[in-house]
Design a protein around this motif. Structure first.
Motif, PDB file in Angstrom:
ATOM      1  N   THR A  62     -46.469 -48.794  27.490  1.00 57.70           N
ATOM      2  CA  THR A  62     -47.491 -47.796  27.824  1.00 57.70           C
ATOM      3  C   THR A  62     -46.993 -46.746  28.817  1.00 57.70           C
ATOM      4  O   THR A  62     -47.774 -45.882  29.216  1.00 57.70           O
ATOM      5  CB  THR A  62     -48.744 -48.480  28.409  1.00 57.70           C
ATOM      6  OG1 THR A  62     -48.381 -49.222  29.585  1.00 57.70           O
ATOM      7  CG2 THR A  62     -49.382 -49.419  27.389  1.00 57.70           C
ATOM      8  N   LEU A  81     -47.895 -42.956  28.501  1.00 55.28           N
ATOM      9  CA  LEU A  81     -49.048 -42.814  27.604  1.00 55.28           C
ATOM     10  C   LEU A  81     -50.279 -42.433  28.423  1.00 55.28           C
ATOM     11  O   LEU A  81     -50.517 -43.010  29.496  1.00 55.28           O
ATOM     12  CB  LEU A  81     -49.296 -44.130  26.874  1.00 55.28           C
ATOM     13  CG  LEU A  81     -50.392 -44.177  25.809  1.00 55.28           C
ATOM     14  CD1 LEU A  81     -50.053 -43.242  24.653  1.00 55.28           C
ATOM     15  CD2 LEU A  81     -50.551 -45.601  25.300  1.00 55.28           C
ATOM     16  N   PRO A  82     -51.088 -41.469  27.975  1.00 52.21           N
ATOM     17  CA  PRO A  82     -52.318 -41.125  28.707  1.00 52.21           C
ATOM     18  C   PRO A  82     -53.210 -42.343  28.916  1.00 52.21           C
ATOM     19  O   PRO A  82     -53.192 -43.289  28.121  1.00 52.21           O
ATOM     20  CB  PRO A  82     -52.985 -40.093  27.794  1.00 52.21           C
ATOM     21  CG  PRO A  82     -51.859 -39.488  27.030  1.00 52.21           C
ATOM     22  CD  PRO A  82     -50.877 -40.605  26.804  1.00 52.21           C
ATOM     23  N   THR A  83     -53.992 -42.328  29.984  1.00 51.78           N
ATOM     24  CA  THR A  83     -54.856 -43.450  30.323  1.00 51.78           C
ATOM     25  C   THR A  83     -56.328 -43.059  30.278  1.00 51.78           C
ATOM     26  O   THR A  83     -56.688 -41.885  30.299  1.00 51.78           O
ATOM     27  CB  THR A  83     -54.531 -43.987  31.725  1.00 51.78           C
ATOM     28  OG1 THR A  83     -54.762 -42.945  32.687  1.00 51.78           O
ATOM     29  CG2 THR A  83     -53.095 -44.467  31.810  1.00 51.78           C
ATOM     30  N   CYS A  84     -57.168 -44.097  30.235  1.00 50.19           N
ATOM     31  CA  CYS A  84     -58.623 -43.930  30.300  1.00 50.19           C
ATOM     32  C   CYS A  84     -59.151 -44.915  31.339  1.00 50.19           C
ATOM     33  O   CYS A  84     -58.444 -45.830  31.755  1.00 50.19           O
ATOM     34  CB  CYS A  84     -59.238 -44.203  28.928  1.00 50.19           C
ATOM     35  SG  CYS A  84     -61.031 -43.947  28.868  1.00 50.19           S
ATOM     36  N   CYS A  88     -61.726 -40.099  25.776  1.00 47.56           N
ATOM     37  CA  CYS A  88     -60.442 -40.765  26.023  1.00 47.56           C
ATOM     38  C   CYS A  88     -59.527 -40.768  24.804  1.00 47.56           C
ATOM     39  O   CYS A  88     -58.659 -41.642  24.686  1.00 47.56           O
ATOM     40  CB  CYS A  88     -60.695 -42.207  26.461  1.00 47.56           C
ATOM     41  SG  CYS A  88     -61.537 -42.355  28.051  1.00 47.56           S
ATOM     42  N   ALA A 128     -55.774 -41.525  24.955  1.00 47.38           N
ATOM     43  CA  ALA A 128     -55.400 -42.879  25.360  1.00 47.38           C
ATOM     44  C   ALA A 128     -55.679 -43.919  24.281  1.00 47.38           C
ATOM     45  O   ALA A 128     -55.434 -45.117  24.478  1.00 47.38           O
ATOM     46  CB  ALA A 128     -56.156 -43.265  26.635  1.00 47.38           C
ATOM     47  N   PHE A 161     -58.134 -48.734  24.114  1.00 44.20           N
ATOM     48  CA  PHE A 161     -57.564 -47.645  24.906  1.00 44.20           C
ATOM     49  C   PHE A 161     -56.561 -48.183  25.916  1.00 44.20           C
ATOM     50  O   PHE A 161     -56.684 -49.324  26.390  1.00 44.20           O
ATOM     51  CB  PHE A 161     -58.662 -46.895  25.662  1.00 44.20           C
ATOM     52  CG  PHE A 161     -59.673 -46.213  24.783  1.00 44.20           C
ATOM     53  CD1 PHE A 161     -59.431 -44.934  24.293  1.00 44.20           C
ATOM     54  CD2 PHE A 161     -60.871 -46.838  24.463  1.00 44.20           C
ATOM     55  CE1 PHE A 161     -60.363 -44.296  23.491  1.00 44.20           C
ATOM     56  CE2 PHE A 161     -61.815 -46.203  23.670  1.00 44.20           C
ATOM     57  CZ  PHE A 161     -61.550 -44.933  23.178  1.00 44.20           C
ATOM     58  N   ASN A 162     -55.608 -47.351  26.271  1.00 44.16           N
ATOM     59  CA  ASN A 162     -54.708 -47.642  27.377  1.00 44.16           C
ATOM     60  C   ASN A 162     -55.427 -47.347  28.683  1.00 44.16           C
ATOM     61  O   ASN A 162     -55.928 -46.240  28.896  1.00 44.16           O
ATOM     62  CB  ASN A 162     -53.447 -46.776  27.261  1.00 44.16           C
ATOM     63  CG  ASN A 162     -52.462 -47.038  28.378  1.00 44.16           C
ATOM     64  OD1 ASN A 162     -52.251 -48.187  28.769  1.00 44.16           O
ATOM     65  ND2 ASN A 162     -51.859 -45.979  28.893  1.00 44.16           N
TER      66      ASN A 162
END
Length: 255
Positions: free
Chosen positions: A89, A92-95, A112, A115, A143-144
């Motif tokens: 991860t 990687l964009p997060t939420c 999100c 993510a 989600f990430n």
């Protein structure tokens, strides 16, 4: 407390990518009055011996009582994954959980979307006192999440009518460890309709690629040095019973 042991790591992949390296054939396990069936596959099955390669995970499964009664609800999962499988991860964009609370499926994606790492569907049975049980279902989004204490986090979002429209959001905290199992995840299963609902089936697909520092990355990667991949899990149910066991799956080493 009753403890049941069996090759059982079948529900893990509903919540965590990489939890099960499954063959394409379905497996069934009976635990007392519970019958759990899983079907899934990773693509590709042929993997490098010494380098991690991108994989896609497809999974589906069911949980039902043998006698047709309302199945006991799952409470927690404690999962350990093969050290040759990886959840990547970084970059990687997060939420966050707060962004997903009380959102519809479309709203969760809008909030999100960058993510998002997996999608599927979850089915449950609701059993109110003095009423016939009925089914409920809803889309599953994975989600990430924002790392917590240096550990990876995955967030699971389900919007369902049970019978009133309800949003369920829960997380998995992922930690690294040594030995045969390189990764551990602790997952809490949300209470459905004040404990009246139980998971009965699911399907999910996890496959996400992204770019970090100019390099293409994959959410899920694995290598196959020996031709075998392992996983272990302990499942705790609301009635106090537990089930734990191992899964051993074959892969094809190449290179």
């Amino acid at each position: 407390m009753k403890t049941l042991r069996a090759p059982l790591l079948v529900l893990a992949a509903l919540l965590l990518p990489g939890a099960l390296f499954s063959s394409a054939a379905a497996d069934s396990v009976r635990l007392g009055n519970l019958l759990i069936t899983i079907d899934g596959a990773i693509t590709p099955k042929a993997l490098p011996r010494h380098e991690a390669a991108p994989i896609t995970l497809d999974l589906s499964g069911t949980l039902k009582s043998v006698d047709g009664s309302h199945p006991v609800a799952l409470k927690t999962l404690d999962l350990e994954f093969d050290r040759n499988g990886h959840l990547n991860t970084k970059g990687l964009p997060t939420c966050s959980v707060s962004k997903l609370q009380s959102t519809l499926t479309a709203q969760a994606k809008a909030a999100c979307g960058p993510a998002l790492v997996g999608e599927g569907k979850v089915f449950a049975e609701i059993a109110f006192p003095e009423q016939a049980p009925f089914d409920a279902s809803g889309p599953l989004l994975i989600f990430n999440g924002v790392p917590k204490g240096g550990k990876q986090v995955l967030i699971f979002h389900v919007y369902a009518h049970v019978p009133a429209p309800t949003t369920f959001v829960t997380t998995a905290l992922i930690s690294k460890q040594g030995g045969k199992y390189g990764t551990r995840a602790l997952v809490s299963i949300p209470t459905v309709v004040s404990g009246q609902g139980s998971l009965t089936s699911f399907k999910a697909k996890l496959n996400r690629t992204f770019t970090y520092k100019g390099q293409k990355q994959s959410l899920l990667t694995a290598s196959c040095p020996t031709g075998t991949l392992y996983a272990h899990g302990t499942f705790a149910f609301v009635d106090g019973s537990k089930a734990s066991g191992d899964v051993v799956r074959g892969c094809t080493p190449k290179g």
